[in-house]
Design a protein around this motif. Structure first.
Motif, PDB file in Angstrom:
ATOM      1  N   ALA A 163       0.769  -1.029  -0.156  1.00  0.00           N
ATOM      2  CA  ALA A 163      -0.116   0.015   0.004  1.00  0.00           C
ATOM      3  C   ALA A 163       0.730   1.336   0.265  1.00  0.00           C
ATOM      4  N   ALA A 164       0.337   2.302  -0.623  1.00  0.00           N
ATOM      5  CA  ALA A 164       1.122   3.702  -0.394  1.00  0.00           C
ATOM      6  C   ALA A 164       2.352   3.647  -0.881  1.00  0.00           C
ATOM      7  N   LEU A 165       2.697   3.177  -1.981  1.00  0.00           N
ATOM      8  CA  LEU A 165       4.014   3.491  -2.458  1.00  0.00           C
ATOM      9  C   LEU A 165       4.718   4.779  -2.581  1.00  0.00           C
ATOM     10  N   SER A 166       5.489   5.248  -1.840  1.00  0.00           N
ATOM     11  CA  SER A 166       5.750   6.656  -1.649  1.00  0.00           C
ATOM     12  C   SER A 166       7.242   7.002  -2.055  1.00  0.00           C
ATOM     13  N   ALA A 167       8.042   5.886  -2.403  1.00  0.00           N
ATOM     14  CA  ALA A 167       9.523   6.279  -2.734  1.00  0.00           C
ATOM     15  C   ALA A 167       9.921   5.028  -3.504  1.00  0.00           C
ATOM     16  N   SER A 174       1.435   2.673   9.325  1.00  0.00           N
ATOM     17  CA  SER A 174       2.304   3.341  10.649  1.00  0.00           C
ATOM     18  C   SER A 174       2.563   2.116  11.401  1.00  0.00           C
ATOM     19  N   GLY A 175       2.136   0.987  11.249  1.00  0.00           N
ATOM     20  CA  GLY A 175       2.394  -0.079  12.443  1.00  0.00           C
ATOM     21  C   GLY A 175       3.437  -0.781  12.037  1.00  0.00           C
ATOM     22  N   ALA A 176       3.858  -0.769  10.728  1.00  0.00           N
ATOM     23  CA  ALA A 176       4.906  -1.463  10.190  1.00  0.00           C
ATOM     24  C   ALA A 176       5.705  -0.731   8.885  1.00  0.00           C
ATOM     25  N   PRO A 177       6.258   0.112   8.960  1.00  0.00           N
ATOM     26  CA  PRO A 177       6.986   0.973   7.742  1.00  0.00           C
ATOM     27  C   PRO A 177       7.626  -0.058   6.918  1.00  0.00           C
ATOM     28  N   THR A 178       7.691  -0.288   5.731  1.00  0.00           N
ATOM     29  CA  THR A 178       8.253  -1.269   5.011  1.00  0.00           C
ATOM     30  C   THR A 178       8.880  -1.028   3.531  1.00  0.00           C
ATOM     31  N   ILE A 179       9.923  -1.474   3.519  1.00  0.00           N
ATOM     32  CA  ILE A 179      10.737  -1.378   2.236  1.00  0.00           C
ATOM     33  C   ILE A 179      10.474  -2.704   1.555  1.00  0.00           C
ATOM     34  N   TYR A 180      10.136  -2.380   0.245  1.00  0.00           N
ATOM     35  CA  TYR A 180       9.860  -3.577  -0.822  1.00  0.00           C
ATOM     36  C   TYR A 180      10.753  -3.773  -1.807  1.00  0.00           C
ATOM     37  N   THR A 181      11.008  -5.099  -2.297  1.00  0.00           N
ATOM     38  CA  THR A 181      12.047  -5.334  -3.353  1.00  0.00           C
ATOM     39  C   THR A 181      11.196  -5.623  -4.496  1.00  0.00           C
ATOM     40  N   VAL A 182      11.405  -4.788  -5.653  1.00  0.00           N
ATOM     41  CA  VAL A 182      10.607  -4.878  -6.791  1.00  0.00           C
ATOM     42  C   VAL A 182      11.447  -5.283  -8.065  1.00  0.00           C
ATOM     43  N   ARG A 215      21.498  -3.403  -9.959  1.00  0.00           N
ATOM     44  CA  ARG A 215      20.964  -4.302 -11.077  1.00  0.00           C
ATOM     45  C   ARG A 215      20.072  -3.788 -11.949  1.00  0.00           C
ATOM     46  N   PRO A 216      20.169  -3.950 -13.230  1.00  0.00           N
ATOM     47  CA  PRO A 216      19.074  -3.312 -13.983  1.00  0.00           C
ATOM     48  C   PRO A 216      17.656  -4.028 -13.903  1.00  0.00           C
ATOM     49  N   GLY A 217      16.762  -3.296 -13.517  1.00  0.00           N
ATOM     50  CA  GLY A 217      15.342  -3.395 -13.424  1.00  0.00           C
ATOM     51  C   GLY A 217      15.301  -4.008 -11.952  1.00  0.00           C
ATOM     52  N   MET A 218      16.278  -3.953 -11.074  1.00  0.00           N
ATOM     53  CA  MET A 218      15.891  -4.251  -9.591  1.00  0.00           C
ATOM     54  C   MET A 218      15.721  -3.112  -8.841  1.00  0.00           C
ATOM     55  N   LEU A 219      14.651  -2.670  -8.187  1.00  0.00           N
ATOM     56  CA  LEU A 219      14.400  -1.601  -7.571  1.00  0.00           C
ATOM     57  C   LEU A 219      13.796  -1.813  -5.968  1.00  0.00           C
ATOM     58  N   TYR A 220      13.871  -0.807  -5.214  1.00  0.00           N
ATOM     59  CA  TYR A 220      13.190  -0.952  -3.934  1.00  0.00           C
ATOM     60  C   TYR A 220      11.984   0.434  -3.961  1.00  0.00           C
ATOM     61  N   ALA A 221      10.919   0.002  -3.065  1.00  0.00           N
ATOM     62  CA  ALA A 221      10.161   0.853  -2.689  1.00  0.00           C
ATOM     63  C   ALA A 221       9.772   0.999  -1.235  1.00  0.00           C
ATOM     64  N   ALA A 222       9.201   2.090  -0.938  1.00  0.00           N
ATOM     65  CA  ALA A 222       8.803   2.091   0.431  1.00  0.00           C
ATOM     66  C   ALA A 222       7.301   2.746   0.611  1.00  0.00           C
ATOM     67  N   SER A 223       6.799   2.128   1.813  1.00  0.00           N
ATOM     68  CA  SER A 223       5.377   2.664   1.851  1.00  0.00           C
ATOM     69  C   SER A 223       5.535   3.966   3.006  1.00  0.00           C
ATOM     70  N   ASP A 224       4.595   4.769   2.798  1.00  0.00           N
ATOM     71  CA  ASP A 224       4.318   6.201   3.695  1.00  0.00           C
ATOM     72  C   ASP A 224       3.587   5.792   5.106  1.00  0.00           C
ATOM     73  N   SER A 225       3.312   6.995   5.781  1.00  0.00           N
ATOM     74  CA  SER A 225       2.641   6.638   7.006  1.00  0.00           C
ATOM     75  C   SER A 225       1.529   5.850   7.029  1.00  0.00           C
ATOM     76  N   PHE A 226       0.881   5.489   5.906  1.00  0.00           N
ATOM     77  CA  PHE A 226      -0.302   4.773   5.717  1.00  0.00           C
ATOM     78  C   PHE A 226       0.163   3.345   6.607  1.00  0.00           C
ATOM     79  N   ILE A 268       6.406  -7.186  -6.938  1.00  0.00           N
ATOM     80  CA  ILE A 268       7.070  -7.066  -5.359  1.00  0.00           C
ATOM     81  C   ILE A 268       7.493  -8.397  -4.978  1.00  0.00           C
ATOM     82  N   THR A 269       8.750  -8.638  -4.910  1.00  0.00           N
ATOM     83  CA  THR A 269       8.957  -9.865  -4.365  1.00  0.00           C
ATOM     84  C   THR A 269       9.507 -10.203  -3.142  1.00  0.00           C
ATOM     85  N   ALA A 270       9.698  -9.042  -2.333  1.00  0.00           N
ATOM     86  CA  ALA A 270       9.975  -9.390  -0.925  1.00  0.00           C
ATOM     87  C   ALA A 270       9.532  -8.307  -0.068  1.00  0.00           C
ATOM     88  N   ALA A 271       9.403  -8.146   0.990  1.00  0.00           N
ATOM     89  CA  ALA A 271       9.115  -7.064   2.161  1.00  0.00           C
ATOM     90  C   ALA A 271       9.667  -7.204   3.293  1.00  0.00           C
TER      91      ALA A 271
END
Length: 722
Positions: free
Chosen positions: A446-450, A469-477, A456-467, A486-489
């Motif tokens: 939810a709420a991908l804000s970054a 709030s109980g588990a700020p998350t960094i995702y592997t894309v 590595r080409p095509g390998m990204l990281y995303a993050a959730s915002d304050s939505f 999204i392959t990992a959180a």
């Protein structure tokens, strides 16, 4: 101040078309959205278009060229010309003299149930007949109570109207019974006219186990043999009225839900279970002469979030449980703030397209429509999930034109959001345009804000915002997949527990496997502005607050992007702070070795009427810092959604508290055409941008966790950048 606009070559424009379609081994028949119609566009010249309007229940004329929807706030039926379905045209509104609930069409006439109740305790209503071509009321029929749903028989010989006489949620905590009870009305139709004098009132009391003395019929459908099926949502009951008038019924029973999110804690955790949850069916549709399907909204005491296929004798043929909700969560559409009731399946329709019997299930809270193949009723096959507007309430299939339309009821213009919309989809050979990003397994997002790109080409990281709030998350894309996956959180933690007081709006690598995060901050909610350093496992290593020279001028709109250049972290401040000249924001620098702060100023585009303009992202690639500059407006009001860049040579920070140099910016790309490729309304929150190791740029939008949002997340590539 100098602003340069970067000219793109034709090859770059072609190379940078948005990635919005997954690949497939072979093309199939799929639905894709082709247009959207905003309900305020049906208001006449000179009307106050700022008034709230809506599209709730929708139908189509028999030729499939006109849509008719109920608009409760305005008290009208809205008409839309879809002769060209890719360019719907307004045909105006017809006043109903009350609150329209449902309408159906027989021949040249539309028949609408209209609520005229003075109060819940004194309900009243009428059936209004409208000449479709003239768009004029030609007859009215008193129904004696508050109508909720209207259905027509296949041969057009009669109508059925559910008289709900809904409960007052402010009385006895909304509990039943609350007089007067509801009933069912059967009305003969001949030559386009309703025979009001021959109306048959069908008593429904004494049938349900739950408050049997107070039936509240919700949705009605008429089968191919003339039988009427009726849901009593609050009574958790289904009624069947035979063609001979015989009334029978059965309890809708309960369902045990596995793999659901049971806690309202600002985190996505689908490991919970709920046992014996009342189904509380809402929408109902016949599949054939012996079967129908219910959308189990569970909006009262339930939370069932399922759909059920029934034999008309009450035998359960298939129970979906939480399976559809989980599929929607994988698309980022899970409404965590409403997880007691989940995605709330609202309505359902069945139609045959090209010899294939399809079922369409609407989720009010996830703002999606699921498409199922009904070749095997014991195991319906999920084919697609389509994006809709905010809170779809009804839909209509038009198989003779390969079209589907949804009515989306929520109008958020008073809060700066979009209007209510009617949306159109066409079935054709191809690959689905949505979703553009999905999550594997049990992840959800939810709420991908970054966004940040690895080496590595095509390998990204995303993050959730304050939505979250109980588990700020960094995702592997994995951006090489279609749709992106999204392959990992990874949860950001402090002392082994999910980190609190986090609003991640910027993300970059630290060069050692960990990350630097930009914490936007909201001092009114105790979230500090600043920088957070985490290791490769997401554990917080260090937190850096703002110096007094910055914090003295802060407002709630803080850091929205972060990038690392050597030993210096650069952050984009979203909006002007109190010490910034009008139309300027800061790009702030922090030297990790010297522990010193500095800044430059960045010139913003002029804000459109009713909105503001600010920065939402900052990343570094090659000789430039790349930024997202956007307004906060959706739909037709959106004017500024830009990809810009600033030469790194110009990023020479001056000490805080004095004059700051103003950088030159280049406008690289207008993102509004990209945002229009989905044929909905333009989304407001373009929040993430990154350029991968191959030089390919990627953009992602923030869906606000489906909180006053359609929940759509768009992820696409802008192609090769230099």
């Amino acid at each position: 101040m100098t602003i340069q606009r970067l000219c793109l070559t034709t090859s770059l424009v072609l190379a940078s078309a948005p990635i919005l379609t997954p690949t497939a081994a072979r093309a199939e028949m799929v639905f894709d959205r082709i247009s959207a119609f905003a309900t305020p566009d049906n208001m006449a010249e000179g009307e106050d278009r700022s008034r709230a309007s809506s599209a709730e229940i929708i139908t189509a004329t028999e030729d499939g060229n006109t849509l008719i929807y109920s608009d409760s706030p305005l008290g009208v039926l809205g008409f839309v010309d879809i002769t060209d379905a890719r360019a719907p045209k307004p045909l105006g509104n017809v006043a109903m003299g009350g609150e329209p609930t449902t309408t159906v069409v027989i021949g040249k006439m539309a028949f609408a149930g209209v609520n005229t109740s003075e109060s819940k305790a004194n309900p009243s209503g009428k059936l209004v007949t409208v000449d479709v071509a003239a768009r004029k009321v030609v007859a009215e029929c008193d129904l004696g109570g508050q109508p909720d749903s209207v259905a027509r028989s296949a041969d057009g010989s009669f109508l059925a109207v559910a008289i709900e006489n809904e409960r007052d949620e402010e009385v006895d905590d909304g509990d039943l019974p609350q007089a007067p009870a509801g009933w069912l009305v059967r009305l003969p139709v001949k030559d386009g006219a309703v025979d009001c004098a021959a109306a048959q009132r069908i008593d429904l009391t004494g049938l349900a186990e739950v408050a049997g003395e107070d039936p509240e019929p919700e949705f009605v459908a008429i089968g191919p043999a003339g039988e009427i099926a009726l849901t009593l949502q609050e009574n958790n009951h289904i009624v069947v009225v035979g063609a001979d008038g015989k009334v029978s019924g059965f309890s809708a029973g309960s369902v045990t839900l596995e793999g659901i999110d049971t806690r309202k804690d600002g985190r996505l955790d689908f490991s919970g279970k709920a046992e014996d949850v009342a189904r509380e069916p809402d929408g109902i549709a016949w599949i054939d002469a012996d079967h129908f399907v219910t959308a189990n909204e569970g909006d009262w005491k339930g939370g069932s979030r399922s759909f059920t296929i029934w034999k008309k004798d009450g035998t359960v043929v298939y129970e979906a449980g939480a399976s559809l909700e989980r599929a929607m969560a994988a698309m980022g559409h899970y409404p965590d703030k409403r997880n007691k009731k989940g995605v709330e399946l609202e309505s359902v329709a069945v139609a045959e397209f090209g010899g294939q019997k399809l079922m369409f299930v609407v989720s009010e809270r996830a703002s999606l429509v699921a498409v199922y193949d009904l070749a095997d009723l014991t195991q319906p096959k999920l084919l697609q999930i389509l994006p809709s507007g905010i809170s779809p309430e009804g839909l209509v299939a038009i198989p003779e034109r390969n079209l589907l339309a949804t009515a989306n009821e929520v109008d958020l213009r008073a809060e700066g959001g979009p209007a209510a919309h009617v949306m159109l989809y066409e079935r054709a050979e191809g690959t689905p345009a949505y979703p553009t990003i999905v999550a594997d397994g049990n992840i959800g997002f939810a709420a991908l804000s970054a966004l940040w790109a690895s080496d590595r080409p095509g390998m990204l990281y995303a993050a959730s915002d304050s939505f979250l709030s109980g588990a700020p998350t960094i995702y592997t894309v994995d951006a090489t997949a279609r749709p992106a996956r999204i392959t990992a959180a990874m949860t950001v933690t402090r002392g082994g527990n999910p980190a609190q007081l986090m609003d991640i709006e910027g993300l970059t690598g630290d060069g050692e496997g960990g990350f630097w995060l930009a914490n936007e901050g909201r001092t009114d909610k105790m979230i500090p502005h600043g920088l957070v350093h985490v290791d490769a496992d997401g554990a917080v290593l260090e937190e850096i607050g703002l110096p007094p020279e910055l914090s003295a001028h802060e407002i709630r709109y803080g850091f929205e992007g972060i990038a690392k250049v050597g030993d210096v972290l650069w952050m984009a401040v979203q909006r002007p702070w109190t010490d910034d000249p009008e139309g300027m924001v800061k790009l702030v620098a922090y030297d990790l070795k010297e522990k010193t702060w500095g800044a430059v100023r960045y010139p913003l585009e002029a804000a459109p009427e009713g909105g503001w303009v600010g920065l939402s992202e900052l990343t570094v690639y090659g000789d430039h810092a790349w930024l997202i500059e956007r307004d906060n407006l959706p739909g037709a009001a959106a004017k500024v959604k830009l990809l810009t860049r600033v030469a790194l040579a110009d990023l020479k920070p001056a000490a805080l508290g004095g004059d700051l140099p103003v950088v030159k910016k280049e406008i690289v790309r207008d993102l509004i055409p990209d945002l229009q490729t989905g044929h909905g309304y333009v989304l407001d929150k373009v929040e993430g941008f990154a350029i991968d190791a191959a030089g390919t740029g990627y953009v992602v939008t923030d869906n606000d966790g489906v909180d006053n949002s359609s929940g759509e997340t768009l992820f696409w590539s802008v192609g090769a950048l230099k």
